[in-house]
Structures are given as C-alpha cells and as structure tokens.
Design an enzyme around this catalytic site. Structure first.
Site, mmCIF file in Angstrom:
data_model
loop_
_atom_site.group_PDB
_atom_site.id
_atom_site.type_symbol
_atom_site.label_atom_id
_atom_site.label_comp_id
_atom_site.label_asym_id
_atom_site.label_seq_id
_atom_site.Cartn_x
_atom_site.Cartn_y
_atom_site.Cartn_z
ATOM 1 N N ARG A 182 0.836 -1.208 0.000
ATOM 2 C CA ARG A 182 0.000 0.000 0.000
ATOM 3 C C ARG A 182 0.873 1.263 0.000
ATOM 4 N NH1 ARG A 182 -0.461 4.711 2.509
ATOM 5 N NH2 ARG A 182 0.023 3.688 4.476
ATOM 6 N N ASP A 183 1.606 1.487 1.064
ATOM 7 C CA ASP A 183 2.374 2.730 1.173
ATOM 8 C C ASP A 183 3.471 2.763 0.113
ATOM 9 O OD1 ASP A 183 3.138 5.187 2.153
ATOM 10 O OD2 ASP A 183 3.605 4.497 4.168
ATOM 11 N N HIS B 294 5.564 4.349 12.699
ATOM 12 C CA HIS B 294 5.637 4.249 11.230
ATOM 13 C C HIS B 294 6.686 5.277 10.794
ATOM 14 C CE1 HIS B 294 3.272 4.184 7.188
ATOM 15 N NE2 HIS B 294 4.138 5.184 7.042
ATOM 16 N N HIS C 221 9.527 6.766 8.108
ATOM 17 C CA HIS C 221 10.151 6.827 6.780
ATOM 18 C C HIS C 221 11.623 7.182 6.996
ATOM 19 C CE1 HIS C 221 6.595 6.681 3.958
ATOM 20 N NE2 HIS C 221 6.019 6.699 5.146
ATOM 21 N N CYS D 177 5.412 9.273 -0.151
ATOM 22 C CA CYS D 177 4.031 9.704 0.001
ATOM 23 C C CYS D 177 3.735 10.676 -1.120
ATOM 24 C CB CYS D 177 3.795 10.355 1.365
ATOM 25 S SG CYS D 177 2.102 10.949 1.531
ATOM 26 N N ASN E 225 9.346 3.980 3.407
ATOM 27 C CA ASN E 225 9.351 3.552 4.807
ATOM 28 C C ASN E 225 10.667 2.859 5.099
ATOM 29 O OD1 ASN E 225 6.358 3.350 3.930
ATOM 30 N ND2 ASN E 225 6.338 3.436 6.144
HETATM 31 P P1 HMG Z 1 -12.419 14.826 -2.776
HETATM 32 O O1 HMG Z 1 -11.987 15.086 -4.169
HETATM 33 O O2 HMG Z 1 -12.592 15.977 -1.862
HETATM 34 O O3 HMG Z 1 -13.735 13.921 -2.646
HETATM 35 O O4 HMG Z 1 -11.372 13.817 -2.148
HETATM 36 P P2 HMG Z 1 -15.065 13.820 -3.423
HETATM 37 O O5 HMG Z 1 -16.002 13.235 -2.442
HETATM 38 O O6 HMG Z 1 -15.378 15.125 -4.087
HETATM 39 O O7 HMG Z 1 -14.748 12.728 -4.531
HETATM 40 C C1 HMG Z 1 -14.038 12.976 -5.721
HETATM 41 C C2 HMG Z 1 -14.230 11.788 -6.633
HETATM 42 O O8 HMG Z 1 -13.641 10.623 -6.065
HETATM 43 C C3 HMG Z 1 -15.694 11.428 -6.842
HETATM 44 O O9 HMG Z 1 -15.787 10.858 -8.129
HETATM 45 C C4 HMG Z 1 -15.952 10.364 -5.814
HETATM 46 O O10 HMG Z 1 -16.992 9.505 -6.152
HETATM 47 C C5 HMG Z 1 -14.648 9.625 -5.812
HETATM 48 P P3 HMG Z 1 -16.541 11.656 -9.333
HETATM 49 O O11 HMG Z 1 -17.918 11.914 -8.825
HETATM 50 O O12 HMG Z 1 -15.753 12.914 -9.518
HETATM 51 O O13 HMG Z 1 -16.463 10.704 -10.465
HETATM 52 N N1 HMG Z 1 -14.358 9.014 -4.511
HETATM 53 C C6 HMG Z 1 -14.036 7.742 -4.332
HETATM 54 N N2 HMG Z 1 -13.881 6.706 -5.172
HETATM 55 C C7 HMG Z 1 -13.562 5.519 -4.662
HETATM 56 N N3 HMG Z 1 -13.308 5.324 -3.326
HETATM 57 C C8 HMG Z 1 -13.428 6.333 -2.461
HETATM 58 C C9 HMG Z 1 -13.817 7.601 -2.960
HETATM 59 N N4 HMG Z 1 -14.003 8.779 -2.359
HETATM 60 C C10 HMG Z 1 -14.349 9.633 -3.315
HETATM 61 N N5 HMG Z 1 -13.183 6.127 -1.173
HETATM 62 C C11 HMG Z 1 -10.801 12.035 -0.655
HETATM 63 C C12 HMG Z 1 -11.443 13.396 -0.803
HETATM 64 C C13 HMG Z 1 -10.611 11.784 0.825
HETATM 65 C C14 HMG Z 1 -11.722 11.006 -1.271
HETATM 66 C C15 HMG Z 1 -9.444 12.052 -1.403
HETATM 67 O O14 HMG Z 1 -8.714 13.128 -0.941
HETATM 68 C C16 HMG Z 1 -8.652 10.798 -1.209
HETATM 69 O O15 HMG Z 1 -9.011 9.732 -1.685
HETATM 70 N N6 HMG Z 1 -7.482 10.909 -0.510
HETATM 71 C C17 HMG Z 1 -6.624 9.790 -0.240
HETATM 72 C C18 HMG Z 1 -5.212 10.189 -0.442
HETATM 73 C C19 HMG Z 1 -4.297 9.036 -0.116
HETATM 74 O O16 HMG Z 1 -4.632 7.876 -0.266
HETATM 75 N N7 HMG Z 1 -3.071 9.398 0.327
HETATM 76 C C20 HMG Z 1 -2.080 8.443 0.637
HETATM 77 C C21 HMG Z 1 -2.380 7.662 1.869
HETATM 78 S S1 HMG Z 1 -1.959 8.492 3.374
HETATM 79 C C22 HMG Z 1 -0.312 8.096 3.617
HETATM 80 O O17 HMG Z 1 0.313 7.559 2.741
HETATM 81 C C23 HMG Z 1 0.275 8.370 4.925
HETATM 82 C C24 HMG Z 1 0.402 7.087 5.770
HETATM 83 O O18 HMG Z 1 1.187 6.111 5.115
HETATM 84 C C25 HMG Z 1 1.070 7.373 7.073
HETATM 85 C C26 HMG Z 1 2.314 8.190 6.879
HETATM 86 O O19 HMG Z 1 3.288 7.751 6.263
HETATM 87 O O20 HMG Z 1 2.233 9.280 7.417
HETATM 88 C C27 HMG Z 1 -0.978 6.516 6.088
HETATM 89 MG MG MG Z 2 3.693 6.227 5.086
#
Ligand code: HMG
Ligand code: MG
Length: 301
Positions: free
Chosen positions: A15-16, A207, A209, A240, A249
């Site tokens: 995933r990450d 966690h 990096h 990220c 990581n």
């Molecule tokens: P948004 O654009 O504000 O949301 O995003 P929205 O509700 O307007 O949706 C936009 C479009 O996405 C729509 O489609 C939704 O249906 C669709 P459209 O109508 O335009 O065709 N949609 C989805 N589709 C499938 N599954 C869903 C979903 N949600 C909306 N769940 C949102 C807001 C939160 C959805 C967006 O910002 C997002 O998905 N963010 C995730 C980002 C991400 O994954 N980042 C990486 C992970 S975090 C990380 O890596 C850190 C971590 O490892 C820890 C660390 O290292 O610190 C965890």
């Molecule tokens: Mg991470």
C-alpha cells in the site's frame, strides 16, 4: 530499560510502497508480492486502499487485488479507507480491518484528504461506527506526527490531540507516522511519551520513513518507550504522493535484522522476506532500498 520481547511487524509495502510508483503495478504482481510477504510470516500486510482513484490511481484495483490474494489464516489484510465510499468498497471486498488516517497538521490534512483535521475526524466517526458495528477492526494512522512538509515543526500535543480523538472513535491501535522521515530519536521519544499519557502504549505503533536515515534509530527510541508494533515496507518501497521528496518507509528487512539481533521475536523469516523484496524489485527494475537485503544478497552471491 527493558525492550519488548516480541514485536508485531505491520507490512505496508503493497500500500504505502506501491501507491507511490509512477507506473501502475499489475494486479498479479501486487498479489504475488502480498502472498510472498504472508509466506514470510508477516502477521499483517496492509494490502491496498479504497481511496479516490482520481487521487491515487495506483491503487484503483483494490477490489481485484483482494479477490486474488491467498488469504492466510491468522493474517490481517488492512486497507486504507478515507470516507463512507471507501468503507463500502472495503465491506464489499470482505475486509475485516480498515485503517483510517488523519494528520497532525492542517496543511497536510488538506493536501492528503481535501479537508480539515476536524472534518476528517467527523467523516471517520460515521465510518468507524458502521465498521465497528459490523465487527471490523479499525486502526488509526496519524500522518506528519514528527514534522510536516508544509508547516514544519509539529508539537507533540498536536499529535496527542488527534490520537485521543482516534481512540475515542474506537481504534484498536493508533499509529504515529513520520510521513516525511524528518524525526530524530529525541523527538520520537517526546511524541510517544506525550501520546502515552492519553493512550496506553500497548495500543501505539510507529511508522517511520527513512528520508534522513533516522528510521532505525527512531524505531529503537520507540522500542525503549515500550512500543511493540512497527510499520515497515519490504525493500524500503514507497514515499508519500503528498509529501514531495519523502523516501520510502524503513525497510522491513532492516527492522527485522535489528529485532533479530536484539532477540526480539517477530515470527518473520528473513530469507523469505528478502525473496519477497527481490521479487518486487526485479519487477520494478531497480535495486532494493534495504541495506540488509543488499548485504545478504551480496553474501549469497
Ligand atoms: P475529494 O476530491 O474531496 O472527494 O477527495 P469527493 O467526495 O469530491 O470525490 C471525488 C471523486 O472521487 C468522486 O468521483 C468520488 O466519487 C470519488 P466523481 O464523482 O468525480 O467521479 N471518490 C471515491 N472513489 C472511490 N473510493 C473512495 C472515494 N471517495 C471519493 N473512497 C478524498 C477526498 C478523501 C476522497 C481524497 O482526498 C482521497 O481519496 N485521498 C486519499 C489520499 C491518499 O490515499 N493518500 C495516501 C495515503 S496516506 C499516507 O500515505 C500516509 C500514511 O502512510 C502514514 C504516513 O506515512 O504518514 C498513512
Ligand atoms: Mg507512510
């Protein structure tokens, strides 16, 4: 100071790691990686995310990947869920554990999830209620807990404020994440000590990096605080997408080598783990990010 006698390694490479690849990795390769990781004895493999495919196209195949893996009894396959739609996807895919993710800084929350910290927690409140009702386990991650790419310093109190909210939502574990790898052991200790005033240390995870080469030292500092769950990524995959310049990581192989050396039990087989890393690096066409894997492969050659 006594260290934990066993540690649960929470693998986040699929995933990450893979969320950060420029090219989308084919489903069968993702499945091959996950199955090799569980064969190596990892007790938890964060398999994918049910996030917006517009934001993270690399993981748009979440349902297909989960349908194809060989689910190993006793192993958990958590998935990231940002909202109700993500929870629906996780439920349809038969997931038993989800990960919700907040941030310790407003700027990162906005960049990563397009909402404020409070708005994110409100979304998660609904998600958690439903998930817990269905008997799913919920883990909570706190990004940028040791420093933010947009705001710089993050105070330990900011992290503990979010940790308390996640605990109140029903998270069984709260993971303190150094998303951009800027933390040092002193800062790590300060954050864990502050959070542990509000959350039992047995429910905390780290966690790290390795951007600045501090991840193992930070892991050791957290071990000294009594933390016994660590996220890591095979071959050091990752970064990220919303934290420019952040490297992967800490490599699972490197953490395992340190824990093995300390006599800390993990249940993970180093040779099989190195093979899992070799498998994905061969596919990606680049050398492993794990120094331990490099050393062991050079020794074997
Ligand atoms: P948004 O654009 O504000 O949301 O995003 P929205 O509700 O307007 O949706 C936009 C479009 O996405 C729509 O489609 C939704 O249906 C669709 P459209 O109508 O335009 O065709 N949609 C989805 N589709 C499938 N599954 C869903 C979903 N949600 C909306 N769940 C949102 C807001 C939160 C959805 C967006 O910002 C997002 O998905 N963010 C995730 C980002 C991400 O994954 N980042 C990486 C992970 S975090 C990380 O890596 C850190 C971590 O490892 C820890 C660390 O290292 O610190 C965890
Ligand atoms: Mg991470």
């Amino acid at each position: 100071m006594s260290l934990p006698s066993s540690v649960r390694l929470f693998e986040v490479g699929p995933r990450d790691g893979l969320q950060n690849e420029k090219d989308i990795v084919p489903i069968d390769v993702k499945v091959g990686l996950i199955d090799r990781l569980t064969a190596a004895g990892l007790p938890a493999v964060e398999a994918t995310s049910f996030v917006s495919p517009k934001w993270v196209p690399q993981l748009a195949d979440a349902a297909e990947v989960l349908a194809k893996i060989a689910r190993k009894p006793g192993v958990s396959y958590p998935v990231l869920v940002p909202n109700r739609k993500g929870l629906d996807g996780a439920i349809a895919a038969g997931c038993e554990e989800i990960v919700i993710f907040g941030a310790a800084s407003e700027a990162f929350s906005k960049r990563n999830t397009n909402c404020t910290i409070a708005e994110g927690l409100a979304r998660f409140s609904e998600v958690c209620e439903e998930a817990l009702q269905r008997g799913m386990r919920v883990r909570g991650d706190i990004s940028v807990a040791l420093g933010c790419p947009y705001e710089g310093e993050v105070a330990p109190a900011q992290v503990s404020a979010v940790a308390r909210e996640l605990l109140a939502l029903g998270c069984y574990e709260i993971c303190i994440a150094d998303t951009i790898g800027v933390g040092t052991p002193g800062k790590t200790r300060a954050v864990f000590e502050e959070v542990a005033k509000h959350v039992p240390v047995a429910r905390l995870a780290g966690h790290f990096h390795d951007t600045y080469g501090q991840a193992l030292a930070n892991t050791y500092a957290a071990l000294e605080c009594g933390v016994a769950v660590f996220d890591s990524s095979v071959a050091g995959l990752g970064g990220c997408p919303y934290a420019k310049g952040a490297t992967g990581n800490v490599a699972t192989e490197d953490v395992l080598y340190m824990l093995d050396g300390l006599g800390i039990e993990t249940g993970v087989d180093m040779a099989k783990l190195v093979e899992a890393g070799r498998y994905i690096c061969d596919f990606l066409g680049r050398p492993t990010g794990s120094r331990v894997a490099r050393a062991l492969m050079a020794k074997a050659a």
